[in-house]
Every structure is written in structure tokens, then in C-alpha cells.
Design an enzyme around this catalytic site. Sequence first.
Site, PDB file in Angstrom:
ATOM      1  N   LYS A 115      56.447  15.366  92.373  1.00 33.03           N
ATOM      2  CA  LYS A 115      56.496  16.320  93.497  1.00 33.03           C
ATOM      3  C   LYS A 115      56.165  15.581  94.803  1.00 33.03           C
ATOM      4  CE  LYS A 115      51.631  17.442  92.921  1.00 33.03           C
ATOM      5  NZ  LYS A 115      50.677  18.176  92.103  1.00 33.03           N
ATOM      6  N   TYR A 151      45.866   8.433 126.219  1.00 36.55           N
ATOM      7  CA  TYR A 151      45.603   9.773 126.761  1.00 36.55           C
ATOM      8  C   TYR A 151      44.104  10.086 126.772  1.00 36.55           C
ATOM      9  CZ  TYR A 151      50.577  10.841 126.166  1.00 36.55           C
ATOM     10  OH  TYR A 151      51.943  10.848 126.242  1.00 36.55           O
ATOM     11  N   MET A 182      52.150  10.130 119.980  1.00 41.03           N
ATOM     12  CA  MET A 182      53.198  10.562 119.051  1.00 41.03           C
ATOM     13  C   MET A 182      53.918   9.365 118.434  1.00 41.03           C
ATOM     14  SD  MET A 182      56.371  13.209 119.613  1.00 41.03           S
ATOM     15  CE  MET A 182      55.360  14.551 120.204  1.00 41.03           C
TER      16      MET A 182
HETATM   17  C1  PLP Z   1      49.893  17.555  91.220  1.00 39.18           C
HETATM   18  C2  PLP Z   1      49.644  18.079  89.866  1.00 39.18           C
HETATM   19  C3  PLP Z   1      49.290  17.224  88.813  1.00 39.18           C
HETATM   20  C4  PLP Z   1      48.982  15.763  89.014  1.00 39.18           C
HETATM   21  O1  PLP Z   1      47.750  15.644  89.689  1.00 39.18           O
HETATM   22  P1  PLP Z   1      47.122  14.216  90.004  1.00 39.18           P
HETATM   23  O2  PLP Z   1      45.739  14.495  90.441  1.00 39.18           O
HETATM   24  O3  PLP Z   1      47.949  13.615  91.103  1.00 39.18           O
HETATM   25  O4  PLP Z   1      47.221  13.419  88.758  1.00 39.18           O
HETATM   26  C5  PLP Z   1      49.208  17.773  87.555  1.00 39.18           C
HETATM   27  N1  PLP Z   1      49.428  19.088  87.345  1.00 39.18           N
HETATM   28  C6  PLP Z   1      49.748  19.941  88.344  1.00 39.18           C
HETATM   29  C7  PLP Z   1      49.978  21.377  88.050  1.00 39.18           C
HETATM   30  C8  PLP Z   1      49.850  19.466  89.629  1.00 39.18           C
HETATM   31  O5  PLP Z   1      50.134  20.314  90.626  1.00 39.18           O
END
Ligand code: PLP
Length: 379
Positions: free
Chosen positions: A42, A271, A319
Site C-alpha cells: 500500500k 522566509y 516550497m
Molecule cells: C500497513 C498494514 C500492515 C503492515 O504494517 P507494518 O507495520 O508496516 O508492518 C499490516 N496489516 C495492515 C492491516 C496494515 O494496514
Amino acid sequence: MNVSVDLQSYNRVFVDTTALAHNFRLLSSIIPDGIKLLAMVKGDGYGHGMIESAKAFAQAGCTTFGVAELREGVLLRNAGIEGAIFVMVGFIPDQVSHYFTSRLTPVVFSAEAIELLSQTAQQRNTSIDVHLKVDCGMSRLGIQPKDVGGFVRLIESLPGVHLAGMVSHFPASDDVKSGSTGTSYNTFKNACQAVGGQVHVVNHIANSGAVLNFPETLCDMGRAGIALYGYPPSADPADAVVGDECLRPAMRFTTIVVMVKTVAAGTGISYGHTFVTERETKLAVLPVGYEDGYPRCLSNLGEVLIKGKRARILGRVCMNLCMVDISEIDDVKAGDEAVLLGSQGQETITADDIASRAGTISYELLCMLGNNNQRVYTE
Ligand SMILES: *Cc1c(COP(=O)(O)O)cnc(C)c1O
């Protein structure tokens, strides 16, 4: 206007796919035979690129992947990733057919989703495996443990859906001392018992922290994210040691000095003039700012590497630009490499170093840098 240009930026994220593969093999090596390791990709692979990371893990033997949204799962499948792809965060109802066409595995936590999957499976004259998410202490997604029995009966009563697994998530497995992991695990075990033993169900709750710190909670599968990208969830470098080897950070973020100048004592920088020089100061101007995912809260706090030495950020991060103090570094000129994350010479800046100064965690930093810059893959 649809203009496609393929020009390089000054700022580049280098992703070491050998490090990704190494981390997958290393974590797999501490997991008992017969227990799978799902790779979480993800967040566009925690900033490393979802597809490229998944390919690197697949080459190292990974056959199970996890994404947040359905569209990520479809993209991953279209890119040629084989094996199981778990979609952790549900779906928009009119997208349900993609579970079937892309052969994705839904993690479910509502009766509506289960019913819609059942109807769609029947229309398509097929069936689908679902994993049921239980909330065992995270208070995020998942049904309450007391409702597991009812959901299991619902799934069993509906044609076309098959309960293939039980899922939960730990809130504090990065902390070896926290009792919460044990508590959540007991809740999960009890919830799994409500399923009954007629069918074999794959139970999984262990994230990176649990894979590293609480292997007794692995059940049938671990789901690792951050550790696969080379960082321990605790931010403690000692926790990067796994057996005889170390997790290897896979990301490096570099830029190029665009200007060098010397300013007199008493000169305000950037800034708001939040930094005023006390002596004559040599500055390097870097074309990196918060637009590139480099947090503005690192104003007067961040460090970069130039010629293998640490140079501090002076004044606010803009930025697209920031200034660093190179008074103690000889011979710096426009065009020289500056490293914001990773090693140069003998020095290293880790995502945890930057994250701790910025008041965040490696996860967020990797996403911000990786997903806001051009990525270059190396082996
Ligand atoms: C992101 C996630 C993981 C992995 O977590 P880590 O701490 O990066 O190993 C596992 N299960 C779910 C449901 C997650 O959202």
C-alpha cells in the site's frame, strides 16, 4: 493539454530492489515453514513504488500481497503480479466486479459487502474467498469480536462467498514492552474459535512489529510492511538486526546543489528570517522543499550530506528550496550531489533520523519522499 515530458528533476529517489528482495528473504528466514509472509505494498509501496516493489518481493519468493484500495489491487494485477492480492480497505459498491475480473481477495467487515459479493458471485456463476476483519483493539476497521459468530453464519448462509480467513491488526506491536499485543492476540484467538473447525481458515494478525517481536502471534501468515522496506517499526536501529543480518533501507533521496554563496554575519536566511548568521557563512542552496515531501518542520533542524559531511538546514524550508550551512565543507560547487536520505561517504541519514526531527515516523517520511519525487530503480 496533454503534455508528456520525460526530463529529469534535480531530485531523485533511488530504490534498491536488491535491498527489497534481501529484506523479504531475511524476514522469511525467521518465519517457520508453512507460514506465509504477505508483503504490504500500500501507499505505493511505502513510497518505493507499488508495482516495482511487488516485483522485487515476488522475485524473492513472495506470493501474497496487500494493498489498501481496490484500484491498487487492479493496477497490481494488470502489472502482471501473480498470487493472492488482499484488498484491506473495502470497495465502492459499483466497483465490485473487479474483485472477480482481477482475482482479488476482499477483506470484509460489513454485511452489505458480503451480500453484494454473494450476489455478484452468483451472477457470474462463480464463488469468491473472503477474509473477515475483526477489531481486536485497534478500533479501526473490523467487526466487534462478539459479532464474529453472526457474521460467520451470514457468510455460510450465502451462496458464492466462502470464509477463507480471519484478519486483525495490532495497535502496538512495535513496542516489545507493551501488554496490548498479548491482549489483542487473545481476543483474536477467541474470535477465531467462533469460526469452528470445519473448514481451514487462514488467520493473520502479525504486522512487522509482531513478526519481529512477537513471533508467537504469527498464526498462518505474517503481513509485513515497513520491515520489508528496511526499517524496524520501533525506530530503534538495534531492532533492524534480524538473526545474523540487518534489514537494509532501500530508499535514498538525493539532489544537486544549485548555488553556493557566502553571506556576512548578521544576515537573515529564508522566509521570516528565523535564522540570522552569527558569522560569515557559506551556504549551499538546494532545490528541495516541502513540495518534494521534505517537511517544512525541518526548518533549522534538518541535515543533509555534502561531500560526505553533515550540513545543517538554516532558516525555513521553502516550497522548492532550502539553504544549508557548508562553512565547514571545502570545495562545494553548483552541481555537487547532496544526500537528504541515505549514505554518502561514511555518513548516513536514515528515515528514522529525519522522522524523529520532524516529529513523525519513517513510514510517513518514506511515503512523502518516495511519492513526490522521480524514482530510479537500481539493483
Ligand atoms: C500497513 C498494514 C500492515 C503492515 O504494517 P507494518 O507495520 O508496516 O508492518 C499490516 N496489516 C495492515 C492491516 C496494515 O494496514
